[in-house]
Design an enzyme around this catalytic site. Structure first.
Site: not given
Ligand code: PHB
Ligand code: APR
Length: 396
Positions: A78, A207, A299
């Site tokens: 990506h 996001y 995360p």
């Molecule tokens: C995920 O794919 O689980 C994932 C991707 C990006 C993030 C957090 C989790 O910022």
């Protein structure tokens, strides 16, 4: 119970998550003997679903230990991410703003599986189902680790202990409270995540900042998606049918993404709290902490595994210099070097989290500041460059 079975090795690694397994194979490549002790079974370890975005530095380490082949084939490259707010999507061109770099979307579960396979193929020892692991005398030159397997007590004498046993492990807990400082922020919400065999909403991750709360559309492959929505702390997954989850997600998406969302039965559904946590230092005599044993990031930005990998890189460098080059100062370097990069990952994850979530206490001012931050980020090359540099991974 009879006498303990006594053996010796150079490094005892506690925990066979990604940190412990990667360290084990880097040490193996340098001719340093290590035994990994893991409390759980291999299937249990592989059952944990975590993030899935790898920095190039992490991919390079997997390649270095011979665990990168499947990631090179199946990983999705990506060169950008999308930010959605105010009903529209804005792409951050990670490659353009980072001098041509990218991230690789490949699940942590698969990383762990690949590392397990190379370790088994190399004939390196991992003891699964090790109960009552205890660390002894790591404040001196001759530490030991004991554990119980099938009712028999074993004790391994070693030169160094690597605590790679995650946030709830025994390693950090074995350090006297007076020798360790912990810094923590608990966020007032969690993430409700769903894994499903449906195609991704878009080519890249989205996001979402929305008045109803954060959302994320991620993926594991072209036919498997991972979705998250911000939820209340202590939310019970049992209250979330698949339909309820997907309805809540769809409400937070822009019209085009909402239209593209394909739903299907969840393979996994779970709630995770969000926290930032750092234990300092990361070394206590002959005990070295790496990965989640020393720090946690929320995360948002997917830094957890990547910062674990950079810890392991620094720890391997120190151990290689110590054992193979008799460098007396090498062990001292680990904690300060690792912490410099850890704190930058903590800062970035906090910043991404702060920009994208609904904070109940922030009110209208906080909301408008987020909107200004997102508008700045998507309208300024300088701001996008800073995000891209961090998202693809700071050097180590
Ligand atoms: C995920 O794919 O689980 C994932 C991707 C990006 C993030 C957090 C989790 O910022
Ligand atoms: N004895 C032996 N093993 C233990 C003990 C113990 N007392 N306590 C915990 N473990 C094992 C756990 O069962 C687990 O398999 O240590 C391992 C730690 O693995 P992780 O929690 O995955 O931590 P780490 O390897 O540092 O991985 C960091 O995982 O949580 C994510 O976001 C994080 O992506 C990052 C990565």
């Amino acid at each position: 119970m009879g006498a303990a079975v006594r053996t010796r090795t150079q490094v005892v690694i506690i925990g066979a998550g990604p940190s412990g397994l990667l360290l084990g194979q880097l040490l193996h490549g340098s001719g340093i003997d290590a035994v990994i002790l893991e409390r759980q079974t291999p299937d249990y370890v592989l059952g944990r679903i975590r993030a899935g975005v790898l920095e190039q530095g992490t991919v390079d380490l997997l390649d270095k230990v011979g665990a990168g082949d499947r990631c090179a084939i199946e990983g999705l490259v990506h060169g950008g991410v999308e930010l959605a707010f105010g009903g529209a999507r804005h792409r951050i061109d990670l490659s353009r703003f980072s001098g041509g770099k990218h991230v690789t979307v490949y699940g942590q579960t698969e990383v762990t599986r690949d590392l397990m396979n190379v370790r088994a193929a190399a004939g390196c020892p991992t003891i699964y189902g090790a109960a009552d692991v205890q660390l002894h005398d790591f404040d001196g030159e001759s530490p030991r680790v004991s554990y119980v397997l099938n009712g028999q007590t074993h004790e391994i004498a070693c030169d160094v202990i690597a605590g790679c046993d995650g946030f709830h492990g025994i390693s950090r807990a074995s350090v006297p409270a007076s020798a360790i400082t912990t810094v923590e922020r608990i966020y007032p919400f969690g993430w409700l995540g769903v894994l499903a065999d449906v195609p991704p909403v878009s080519e890249e991750l989205i996001y979402v900042n929305h008045p109803l709360g954060f959302a994320l559309c991620s993926m594991r492959s072209r036919s498997r998606s991972r979705f998250y929505i911000q939820c209340e702390l202590g939310e019970d997954v049992a209250d979330w049918s698949d339909d309820r989850f997907f309805d809540a997600l769809r409400q937070r998406l822009d019209p085009e993404a909402a239209e593209a969302l394909v739903t299907g039965p969840s393979l996994e559904k779970s709630v995770a709290p969000l926290r930032s946590f750092v234990a300092e230092p990361m070394r206590f005599g002959r005990l070295f902490l790496a990965g989640d044993a020393a720090h946690i990031v929320p995360p948002t930005g997917a830094k957890g595994l990547n910062v674990a990998a950079s810890d392991v890189h620094y720890l391997h460098a120190s151990l290689d210099a110590h054992f193979n080059h008799h460098d007396a100062a090498a062990l001292d370097l680990y904690s300060p070097r690792a912490l410099l990069r850890v704190w930058k990952a903590v800062r970035f994850s906090w910043w991404m989290t702060s920009m994208l979530h609904r904070f109940p206490e922030n009110g209208a001012f906080g909301q408008r500041i987020q909107e200004a931050e997102l508008s700045y980020l998507t309208g300024s090359d300088a701001a996008a460059t800073s995000m891209a540099e961090n998202y693809v991974g700071l050097p180590f």
